[in-house]
Design a protein around this motif. Structure first.
Motif, mmCIF file in Angstrom:
data_model
loop_
_atom_site.group_PDB
_atom_site.id
_atom_site.type_symbol
_atom_site.label_atom_id
_atom_site.label_comp_id
_atom_site.label_asym_id
_atom_site.label_seq_id
_atom_site.Cartn_x
_atom_site.Cartn_y
_atom_site.Cartn_z
ATOM 1 N N ILE B 157 0.843 -1.199 0.000
ATOM 2 C CA ILE B 157 0.000 0.000 0.000
ATOM 3 C C ILE B 157 0.881 1.252 0.000
ATOM 4 O O ILE B 157 0.637 2.205 -0.750
ATOM 5 C CB ILE B 157 -0.935 0.027 1.231
ATOM 6 C CG1 ILE B 157 -1.922 -1.139 1.162
ATOM 7 C CG2 ILE B 157 -1.702 1.342 1.307
ATOM 8 C CD1 ILE B 157 -2.845 -1.220 2.350
ATOM 9 N N ALA B 160 2.266 1.930 -3.284
ATOM 10 C CA ALA B 160 1.213 2.433 -4.186
ATOM 11 C C ALA B 160 0.974 3.925 -3.935
ATOM 12 O O ALA B 160 0.754 4.691 -4.879
ATOM 13 C CB ALA B 160 -0.074 1.642 -3.981
ATOM 14 N N ALA B 163 3.847 5.790 -5.510
ATOM 15 C CA ALA B 163 3.703 5.795 -6.970
ATOM 16 C C ALA B 163 2.641 6.808 -7.396
ATOM 17 O O ALA B 163 2.806 7.508 -8.397
ATOM 18 C CB ALA B 163 3.333 4.396 -7.468
ATOM 19 N N HIS B 169 -0.570 8.575 -13.627
ATOM 20 C CA HIS B 169 -0.944 7.835 -14.839
ATOM 21 C C HIS B 169 -0.431 6.407 -14.752
ATOM 22 O O HIS B 169 -1.142 5.452 -15.018
ATOM 23 C CB HIS B 169 -0.343 8.491 -16.081
ATOM 24 C CG HIS B 169 -0.727 9.916 -16.241
ATOM 25 N ND1 HIS B 169 -2.004 10.291 -16.566
ATOM 26 C CD2 HIS B 169 -0.022 11.059 -16.097
ATOM 27 C CE1 HIS B 169 -2.061 11.606 -16.629
ATOM 28 N NE2 HIS B 169 -0.874 12.097 -16.339
ATOM 29 N N MET B 170 0.854 6.310 -14.378
ATOM 30 C CA MET B 170 1.465 5.000 -14.259
ATOM 31 C C MET B 170 0.768 4.194 -13.175
ATOM 32 O O MET B 170 0.493 3.010 -13.337
ATOM 33 C CB MET B 170 2.954 5.183 -13.929
ATOM 34 C CG MET B 170 3.692 3.906 -13.675
ATOM 35 S SD MET B 170 3.654 3.409 -11.947
ATOM 36 C CE MET B 170 5.017 2.265 -11.942
ATOM 37 N N ARG B 172 -2.321 4.316 -12.124
ATOM 38 C CA ARG B 172 -3.607 3.769 -12.580
ATOM 39 C C ARG B 172 -3.403 2.641 -13.585
ATOM 40 O O ARG B 172 -4.115 1.641 -13.567
ATOM 41 C CB ARG B 172 -4.469 4.874 -13.182
ATOM 42 C CG ARG B 172 -5.158 5.724 -12.117
ATOM 43 C CD ARG B 172 -6.189 6.647 -12.727
ATOM 44 N NE ARG B 172 -5.574 7.698 -13.515
ATOM 45 C CZ ARG B 172 -5.192 8.881 -13.026
ATOM 46 N NH1 ARG B 172 -5.379 9.145 -11.740
ATOM 47 N NH2 ARG B 172 -4.648 9.787 -13.789
ATOM 48 N N ALA B 173 -2.386 2.805 -14.455
ATOM 49 C CA ALA B 173 -2.112 1.756 -15.438
ATOM 50 C C ALA B 173 -1.666 0.474 -14.745
ATOM 51 O O ALA B 173 -1.798 -0.614 -15.296
ATOM 52 C CB ALA B 173 -1.048 2.224 -16.431
ATOM 53 N N GLN B 174 -1.140 0.600 -13.527
ATOM 54 C CA GLN B 174 -0.745 -0.588 -12.768
ATOM 55 C C GLN B 174 -1.854 -1.033 -11.810
ATOM 56 O O GLN B 174 -1.615 -1.777 -10.861
ATOM 57 C CB GLN B 174 0.556 -0.346 -11.981
ATOM 58 C CG GLN B 174 1.737 0.052 -12.841
ATOM 59 C CD GLN B 174 2.014 -0.925 -13.968
ATOM 60 O OE1 GLN B 174 1.600 -2.082 -13.926
ATOM 61 N NE2 GLN B 174 2.707 -0.470 -14.997
ATOM 62 N N GLY B 175 -3.050 -0.537 -12.038
ATOM 63 C CA GLY B 175 -4.193 -1.025 -11.265
ATOM 64 C C GLY B 175 -4.337 -0.406 -9.894
ATOM 65 O O GLY B 175 -5.037 -0.949 -9.037
ATOM 66 N N ILE B 176 -3.667 0.731 -9.663
ATOM 67 C CA ILE B 176 -3.773 1.369 -8.354
ATOM 68 C C ILE B 176 -4.954 2.335 -8.351
ATOM 69 O O ILE B 176 -5.083 3.164 -9.252
ATOM 70 C CB ILE B 176 -2.470 2.121 -8.014
ATOM 71 C CG1 ILE B 176 -1.330 1.111 -7.806
ATOM 72 C CG2 ILE B 176 -2.644 2.993 -6.771
ATOM 73 C CD1 ILE B 176 0.044 1.729 -7.751
ATOM 74 N N ASN B 177 -5.816 2.209 -7.360
ATOM 75 C CA ASN B 177 -6.945 3.122 -7.201
ATOM 76 C C ASN B 177 -6.394 4.410 -6.597
ATOM 77 O O ASN B 177 -6.235 4.531 -5.380
ATOM 78 C CB ASN B 177 -7.980 2.476 -6.275
ATOM 79 C CG ASN B 177 -9.198 3.345 -6.092
ATOM 80 O OD1 ASN B 177 -9.197 4.512 -6.477
ATOM 81 N ND2 ASN B 177 -10.233 2.775 -5.510
#
Lengths: 265, 301
Positions: B157, B160, B163, B169-170, B172-177
Motif C-alpha cells: 500500500i 502504491a 507511486a 498515470h502510471m 492507474r495503469a498498474q491497477g492502483i486506485n
C-alpha cells in the motif's frame, strides 16, 4: 479477445471546439492478433487506444475484453487485463522510485495490495533474471532510480512491466516515437520478440508506415474517426508503402493530409 | 541561553511530528494541503477539551489523532470524489475546521494550567523538569513515527501511495486506485498533524484557536531546511531530516529573536525562508548553466 462495437467519442461537446474523435468504430481482435494502427493526426488512433484503456469514457458503444464488458469500468480496474506502454517515456514509470520497486508495482497489477512488503527478496532474483534477458545491462542496477535511465531503457522497462503478468491485451501507443531511430528500432524488435514469445494480443499505434507493415499480422488505418483500411494475412504481408499511400489517398476525408512523418519515418 | 535551547529543541521535536505530516502530503503526494492549518488546532483543541473534562491526556492524544484522520478524510473526499482542486479543497476544509474548532473549544482558548499532561508522569517518573520531559516524550514519539512510516511506505500500500504521488498515470495503469491512495495519504498526514497539535498544546499549557495560522509554512520551512542539510539519500534519512529540520528551524527562530527581531515579524521571516528555499535551486541551476555557456567557463577547462 477484444470486441469494440459502435464506439463513439466526442471531445468538447456543446462548444465551438466540438470534435468527433471516434465515429462508430467496431473492431474485433482474436487471441494472438498483433494489429498495427496507423493514421494521420487526429484520425482517432490514440483516442481509440485510450478508450480501450479507460483513460476516456466513451460517449457510446461498448468495449469487451475477453468476454468482460469493461465499457464503464474505471481505468485502474481494467488495468488487470491490460498492459500499456506510452509515447512519453516518463509516463510509464515512476522516476523517483527504483527499478525493482517499479517492477514490483507492475507485478501486483490487478491484485489486492496489503501490508506485506512492497518488494520481496525472492522477487528481486526474478527481476534480475528478467532484466538480464532484456540485455540492457540493467540487472545490476535494481536499486537505481528509474529517473536516471535513458528514454530507451525506460521504454524497455515499461514494456517489461506491461508484460510481467501476461496481459489479455497489450496496448502500445506510439511507444517508440520519442526515441532516436536506433533506439526505436531496438525497442520495436524487443516488443516484437516479447509479443511473439508470449503470443500476446496486441494493438500498436505507430506513425511509421514501414513499421506498421513490418510488424504484426493485421494492419488498420484510421481516418476521420473511423477505420478506413483493415488488411490482414497474406494481403498484409505483401503490402508496400506505395500500396498503403494509395489506400490512404482513397480513404481519407476532405482536407486530411498525410503527415510527412508518416511517410518519412 | 540553555533554557532557550531546551525550549527550541523541545518545540522543534513536537513540530517535527507536524513536519512529517506535511512531508507526506507535500513530498510524497505532491500536494500543498492547507488542511494542516485546521487540523493542528483541531488536535490541540480536542486534547485540551479531553483533559479539561477530566479525561486522560493519553486519551486526548488518541482522540486528536482520530479527529485529524477525519479532517484528512474530508479533504480527501472533496478532492478525489468531488474533483475539487487540491489547493482549494484544503482551503475549504481548513475554513470549515475553524468553526469546528470553535465548537470543540467553546471559546477562543482553553488553559491547561495545573492540569495533567502527557509530560507530567514522565517528569515525575524521571525526576526532570517539564522542558526536558517534553524532549524525552518528543524523541520517543518521533522515533516511533519514523519507524512506523519507514515500514509502512515499504509495504504494498505504501509503495502504491508513493507511486500515486510520483506518477498517477502510471499508478492507474498498474491497477492502483489513486483516489484511495490519495485519501489514505491525506488521512495519515492529518493524523500526524493533529497529534502534533495535541502535543504542542499540552507543552504550552493551552490550546488557542489561532495556533494553526501559518502552520503549513512553518512545516514547509522545516522540511526544506532538513532537505537542504541532509539531502534525499534514502527514506530513513529523509524522515530523520524532517525532525532535524524542525529543530533547526526553532533554533534559528530563537536565535533571530534573541538578536532583536520583533516577534511580530516571525511569519514574514518564515515565509521569506520558504520563498528562498523554493527559488534558490532554480537560480543556482540557471547561474551554473550561464557560467558554462561563457567561454573559459568550467566546461572549457
Amino acid at each position: 479477445m477484444l470486441k469494440v462495437t459502435g464506439l463513439y467519442k466526442v471531445f468538447n461537446r456543446g462548444t465551438v471546439n466540438e470534435r468527433v474523435a471516434l465515429e462508430n468504430v467496431s473492431l474485433t481482435l482474436e487471441k494472438g492478433d498483433f494489429v498495427t494502427v496507423i493514421g494521420g493526426n487526429g484520425a482517432g488512433k490514440s483516442t481509440l487506444l485510450n478508450c480501450v484503456a479507460g483513460v476516456y469514457p466513451p460517449d457510446g458503444g461498448s468495449i469487451v475484453v475477453d468476454g468482460v464488458d469493461v465499457t464503464r469500468l474505471a481505468e485502474y480496474r481494467r488495468a488487470r487485463h491490460l498492459g500499456r506502454v506510452f509515447q512519453d517515456p516518463m509516463r510509464g514509470t515512476c522516476a523517483d522510485m527504483n527499478i525493482e520497486e517499479n517492477l514490483a508495482l507492475a507485478r501486483r497489477r490487478g491484485r489486492p495490495r496489503g501490508l506485506s512488503w512492497g518488494v520481496t527478496r525472492r522477487e528481486r532474483e526474478e527481476y534480475r533474471a528478467m532484466l538480464e534477458a532484456l540485455g540492457l545491462g540493467l540487472e545490476d542496477r535494481l536499486s537505481a532510480k528509474v529517473g536516471l535511465l535513458s528514454g530507451g531503457q525506460r521504454q524497455a522497462l515499461t514494456l517489461l512491466m506491461a508484460t510481467l503478468r501476461a496481459p489479455k491485451l497489450l496496448l502500445l501507443d506510439e511507444h517508440t516515437a520519442a526515441l532516436d531511430p536506433r533506439t526505436a528500432k531496438k525497442v520495436l524488435e524487443l516488443s516484437d520478440r516479447v509479443i511473439s514469445e508470449g503470443g500476446l494480443t496486441t494493438m500498436m499505434v505507430t506513425h511509421n508506415m514501414r513499421d506498421a507493415i513490418r510488424y504484426g499480422n493485421r494492419l488498420i488505418m484510421m481516418s476521420g474517426g473511423g477505420i478506413a483500411v483493415d488488411v490482414s494475412g497474406e494481403e498484409k504481408k505483401n503490402l508496400t508503402v506505395e500500396d498503403l499511400l494509395k489506400l490512404f489517398e482513397k480513404a481519407r476525408g476532405d482536407g486530411e493530409e498525410i503527415p510527412d512523418r508518416m511517410v518519412l519515418g | 541561553m540553555q533554557e532557550i535551547i531546551i525550549g527550541a529543541v523541545s518545540l522543534g521535536l513536537l513540530w517535527a511530528v507536524m513536519t512529517i505530516g506535511v512531508y507526506i502530503s507535500y513530498s510524497v503526494l505532491g500536494m500543498a494541503d492547507m488542511t494542516a492549518e485546521g487540523s493542528i488546532t483541531l488536535g490541540a483543541a480536542v486534547a485540551a477539551q479531553t483533559i479539561a473534562g477530566g479525561g486522560s491526556p493519553y486519551l486526548g492524544l488518541l482522540l486528536a489523532l482520530l479527529c485529524g484522520m477525519a479532517a484528512g478524510l474530508c479533504n480527501g473526499l472533496l478532492h478525489t470524489k468531488l474533483k475539487i482542486p487540491s489547493l482549494l479543497s484544503g482551503i475549504l476544509t481548513m475554513t470549515a475546521l475553524f468553526s469546528v474548532n470553535l465548537h470543540v473549544m467553546g471559546k477562543a482558548n482553553i488553559s491547561l494550567l495545573r492540569m495533567p499532561t502527557v509530560y507530567s508522569p514522565v517528569a515525575s517518573l524521571l525526576g526532570i523538569d517539564k522542558g526536558l520531559s517534553v524532549i524525552a516524550v518528543g524523541l520517543v514519539i518521533c522515533a516511533v513515527i519514523i519507524g512506523l512510516l519507514y515500514w509502512f511506505f515499504g509495504t504494498e500500500i505504501g509503495s502504491a501511495i508513493r507511486a500515486t504521488g510520483n506518477n498517477p498515470h502510471m499508478a492507474r495503469a498498474q491497477g492502483i486506485n489513486t483516489d484511495r491512495t490519495i485519501i489514505i495519504g491525506l488521512v495519515l498526514s492529518n493524523a500526524l498533524i493533529a497529534l502534533s497539535g495535541a502535543l504542542i498544546g499540552q507543552s504550552q499549557n493551552y490550546a488557542d484557536l489561532q495556533m494553526g495560522t501559518g502552520a503549513i509554512v512553518i512545516g514547509l520551512a522545516s522540511l526544506f531546511i532538513g532537505e537542504v542539510l541532509f539531502g534525499k539519500r534514502n527514506f530513513f534519512i529523509r524522515l530523520s531530516s524532517m525532525v532535524a529540520g524542525a529543530i533547526i528551524y526553532r533554533l534559528i527562530i530563537a536565535f533571530v529573536l534573541k538578536l532583536g527581531m520583533p516577534a511580530d515579524d516571525l511569519k514574514l521571516f518564515t515565509a521569506i525562508t520558504v520563498v528562498l528555499a523554493l527559488t534558490l535551486p532554480g537560480i543556482k541551476k540557471a547561474a551554473q548553466s550561464r557560467r558554462r555557456a561563457l567561454p573559459g567557463g568550467p566546461q572549457d577547462a
